[in-house]
Design an enzyme around this catalytic site. Structure first.
Site, PDB file in Angstrom:
ATOM      1  N   LYS A   1      -4.584  13.347   0.649  1.00  0.00           N
ATOM      2  CA  LYS A   1      -5.619  13.018  -0.331  1.00  0.00           C
ATOM      3  C   LYS A   1      -6.962  13.031   0.412  1.00  0.00           C
ATOM      4  O   LYS A   1      -6.984  12.599   1.562  1.00  0.00           O
ATOM      5  CB  LYS A   1      -5.377  11.614  -0.920  1.00  0.00           C
TER       6      LYS A   1
ATOM      7  N   LYS B   1      -7.644   3.049   3.958  1.00  0.00           N
ATOM      8  CA  LYS B   1      -6.821   3.039   2.737  1.00  0.00           C
ATOM      9  C   LYS B   1      -6.695   4.444   2.153  1.00  0.00           C
ATOM     10  O   LYS B   1      -7.708   5.118   1.943  1.00  0.00           O
ATOM     11  CB  LYS B   1      -7.398   2.077   1.704  1.00  0.00           C
ATOM     12  N   GLY B   2      -5.476   4.876   1.936  1.00  0.00           N
ATOM     13  CA  GLY B   2      -5.228   6.193   1.333  1.00  0.00           C
ATOM     14  C   GLY B   2      -5.338   7.343   2.315  1.00  0.00           C
ATOM     15  O   GLY B   2      -5.093   8.488   1.961  1.00  0.00           O
TER      16      GLY B   2
ATOM     17  N   THR C   1       0.587  -3.301   1.417  1.00  0.00           N
ATOM     18  CA  THR C   1       0.993  -3.024   2.798  1.00  0.00           C
ATOM     19  C   THR C   1      -0.221  -2.919   3.714  1.00  0.00           C
ATOM     20  O   THR C   1      -0.063  -2.868   4.927  1.00  0.00           O
ATOM     21  CB  THR C   1       1.779  -1.706   2.889  1.00  0.00           C
TER      22      THR C   1
ATOM     23  N   ARG D   1      -1.900   8.941   8.474  1.00  0.00           N
ATOM     24  CA  ARG D   1      -1.743   8.187   9.732  1.00  0.00           C
ATOM     25  C   ARG D   1      -2.636   8.741  10.855  1.00  0.00           C
ATOM     26  O   ARG D   1      -3.340   7.993  11.522  1.00  0.00           O
ATOM     27  CB  ARG D   1      -0.277   8.221  10.166  1.00  0.00           C
TER      28      ARG D   1
ATOM     29  N   GLU E   1      -4.089   4.560  -8.760  1.00  0.00           N
ATOM     30  CA  GLU E   1      -4.564   4.650  -7.371  1.00  0.00           C
ATOM     31  C   GLU E   1      -5.505   3.510  -7.012  1.00  0.00           C
ATOM     32  O   GLU E   1      -6.299   3.089  -7.840  1.00  0.00           O
ATOM     33  CB  GLU E   1      -5.383   5.937  -7.216  1.00  0.00           C
ATOM     34  N   ASP E   2      -5.450   3.060  -5.747  1.00  0.00           N
ATOM     35  CA  ASP E   2      -6.399   2.026  -5.308  1.00  0.00           C
ATOM     36  C   ASP E   2      -7.446   2.571  -4.338  1.00  0.00           C
ATOM     37  O   ASP E   2      -8.367   1.847  -3.982  1.00  0.00           O
ATOM     38  CB  ASP E   2      -5.664   0.869  -4.609  1.00  0.00           C
TER      39      ASP E   2
ATOM     40  N   ASN F   1       6.469   6.359   5.337  1.00  0.00           N
ATOM     41  CA  ASN F   1       7.411   5.230   5.284  1.00  0.00           C
ATOM     42  C   ASN F   1       7.740   4.830   3.845  1.00  0.00           C
ATOM     43  O   ASN F   1       8.334   3.778   3.621  1.00  0.00           O
ATOM     44  CB  ASN F   1       6.807   4.018   6.001  1.00  0.00           C
TER      45      ASN F   1
ATOM     46  N   SER G   1       2.522   9.175  -2.729  1.00  0.00           N
ATOM     47  CA  SER G   1       1.963   8.385  -1.626  1.00  0.00           C
ATOM     48  C   SER G   1       1.795   9.217  -0.358  1.00  0.00           C
ATOM     49  O   SER G   1       2.612  10.093  -0.083  1.00  0.00           O
ATOM     50  CB  SER G   1       2.917   7.214  -1.332  1.00  0.00           C
ATOM     51  N   ALA G   2       0.765   8.884   0.423  1.00  0.00           N
ATOM     52  CA  ALA G   2       0.543   9.575   1.699  1.00  0.00           C
ATOM     53  C   ALA G   2       1.494   9.057   2.779  1.00  0.00           C
ATOM     54  O   ALA G   2       1.611   9.649   3.850  1.00  0.00           O
ATOM     55  CB  ALA G   2      -0.890   9.332   2.157  1.00  0.00           C
ATOM     56  N   SER G   3       2.169   7.954   2.493  1.00  0.00           N
ATOM     57  CA  SER G   3       2.947   7.301   3.549  1.00  0.00           C
ATOM     58  C   SER G   3       4.265   8.000   3.848  1.00  0.00           C
ATOM     59  O   SER G   3       5.021   8.362   2.950  1.00  0.00           O
ATOM     60  CB  SER G   3       3.241   5.852   3.149  1.00  0.00           C
TER      61      SER G   3
ATOM     62  N   ASP H   1       0.562   5.562  -6.783  1.00  0.00           N
ATOM     63  CA  ASP H   1       0.381   5.442  -5.341  1.00  0.00           C
ATOM     64  C   ASP H   1       1.202   4.212  -4.940  1.00  0.00           C
ATOM     65  O   ASP H   1       1.580   3.406  -5.800  1.00  0.00           O
ATOM     66  CB  ASP H   1      -1.122   5.247  -5.063  1.00  0.00           C
ATOM     67  N   LEU H   2       1.498   4.068  -3.660  1.00  0.00           N
ATOM     68  CA  LEU H   2       2.334   2.933  -3.242  1.00  0.00           C
ATOM     69  C   LEU H   2       1.495   1.794  -2.640  1.00  0.00           C
ATOM     70  O   LEU H   2       1.368   0.713  -3.227  1.00  0.00           O
ATOM     71  CB  LEU H   2       3.368   3.434  -2.221  1.00  0.00           C
ATOM     72  N   ASP H   3       0.895   2.103  -1.470  1.00  0.00           N
ATOM     73  CA  ASP H   3       0.146   1.076  -0.738  1.00  0.00           C
ATOM     74  C   ASP H   3      -1.082   0.650  -1.548  1.00  0.00           C
ATOM     75  O   ASP H   3      -1.939   1.473  -1.855  1.00  0.00           O
ATOM     76  CB  ASP H   3      -0.315   1.642   0.613  1.00  0.00           C
TER      77      ASP H   3
HETATM   78  C1  G6P Z   1      -1.198   5.143   2.630  1.00  0.00           C
HETATM   79  C2  G6P Z   1      -2.059   4.013   3.158  1.00  0.00           C
HETATM   80  C3  G6P Z   1      -2.785   4.427   4.419  1.00  0.00           C
HETATM   81  C4  G6P Z   1      -1.789   4.983   5.431  1.00  0.00           C
HETATM   82  C5  G6P Z   1      -1.041   6.175   4.847  1.00  0.00           C
HETATM   83  C6  G6P Z   1       0.001   6.752   5.805  1.00  0.00           C
HETATM   84  O1  G6P Z   1      -2.011   6.093   2.055  1.00  0.00           O
HETATM   85  O2  G6P Z   1      -3.013   3.603   2.191  1.00  0.00           O
HETATM   86  O3  G6P Z   1      -3.460   3.313   4.935  1.00  0.00           O
HETATM   87  O4  G6P Z   1      -2.458   5.381   6.616  1.00  0.00           O
HETATM   88  O5  G6P Z   1      -0.396   5.753   3.654  1.00  0.00           O
HETATM   89  O6  G6P Z   1       1.004   5.802   6.001  1.00  0.00           O
HETATM   90  P1  G6P Z   1       2.191   5.897   7.042  1.00  0.00           P
HETATM   91  O7  G6P Z   1       3.156   4.858   6.559  1.00  0.00           O
HETATM   92  O8  G6P Z   1       2.771   7.293   6.950  1.00  0.00           O
HETATM   93  O9  G6P Z   1       1.632   5.634   8.395  1.00  0.00           O
HETATM   94 MG    MG Z   2      -3.182   3.204  -1.801  1.00  0.00          MG
END
Ligand code: G6P
Ligand code: MG
Length: 215
Positions: free
Chosen positions: A144, A44-45, A16, A48, A168-169, A117, A113-115, A8-10
């Site tokens: 997730k 967390k996780g 972040t 958005r 994973e955190d 970004n 990662s769910a992000s 996982d990233l964040d």
């Molecule tokens: C990760 C973070 C979440 C965040 C999600 C989406 O899972 O832990 O806090 O909401 O990514 O991130 P994004 O960068 O796409 O808004």
């Molecule tokens: Mg995370």
């Protein structure tokens, strides 16, 4: 036998959460309510849009879909301002050493990662080249605790879930890993991550073989 690791990233590679927090807090305050660090733990996780729903639930506010998309877009603009200032010194302690050990052992590395970004963050941290595959929020349709992000990660590495170890955190991430039949290591506190196969505070002074022996 473990042949791949999916990170996982964040909260695992970089913290972040503090930038997500500042950007969400600004939105909450503009809508007239407070958003605390404790509230931020719930995001967390989480994707958005789901994060925005949780935030609005905290503030007891309701908006139509279009307004919510605008809020999410504005929050992301603010968040990007923070992450575009990030540098490689923000990589969490021990992460690079750990990844170098994996490389030396010919263990493949993926991001799960769910992000949306994630690529921007990896580039800021000069980490992109460590990854054999990157599965992020732009490549999955189910967030997730659905295991999609990790299943796609394993597939991109040409490995079976049983051959991969997930780091994973977030509770939702641990659940996703378990649902996908992955072995998983929780990064953080045992109270939140009790379902993981092994829990550790971070990657500093961590021996890969020792983790494997504890799974
Ligand atoms: C990760 C973070 C979440 C965040 C999600 C989406 O899972 O832990 O806090 O909401 O990514 O991130 P994004 O960068 O796409 O808004
Ligand atoms: Mg995370």
């Amino acid at each position: 036998m473990i042949k791949g690791c999916i990170f996982d990233l964040d909260g695992v590679i970089v913290d972040t959460a503090k930038y997500h927090y500042l950007a969400w807090k600004e939105l909450a305050e503009s809508l007239g309510f407070a958003f605390t660090k404790k509230d931020n733990e719930r995001l967390k996780g989480v994707s958005r849009m789901r994060s925005l729903d949780i935030l609005l639930e905290i503030g007891k506010k309701n908006f139509d879909k279009e307004t919510k998309l605008k809020f999410a877009e504005n929050k992301n603009k603010k968040y990007l301002e923070y992450i575009l200032k990030m540098t490689p010194d923000e990589i969490l302690p021990g992460v690079i050493d750990f990844m170098n050990v994996l490389k030396n052992k010919n263990i493949k590395i993926a991001l799960g990662s769910a992000s949306k970004n994630a690529m921007t963050i990896l580039n800021q941290l000069n980490l992109t080249n460590y990854f054999n595959a990157v599965i992020d929020g732009t490549k999955v349709s189910n967030a997730k605790p659905d295991p999609e992000v990790f299943l796609k990660g394993a597939e991109a590495l040409n490995l079976k879930p049983e051959e991969c170890l997930v780091f994973e955190d977030a509770e939702a991430g641990i659940e996703a890993a378990i649902k996908g039949r992955f072995k998983c290591v929780g990064i953080g506190s045992p109270e939140i991550l009790s379902k993981a196969n092994h829990i550790m505070p971070g990657f500093e002074n961590i021996d890969f073989n020792e983790i494997i022996s504890k799974l």
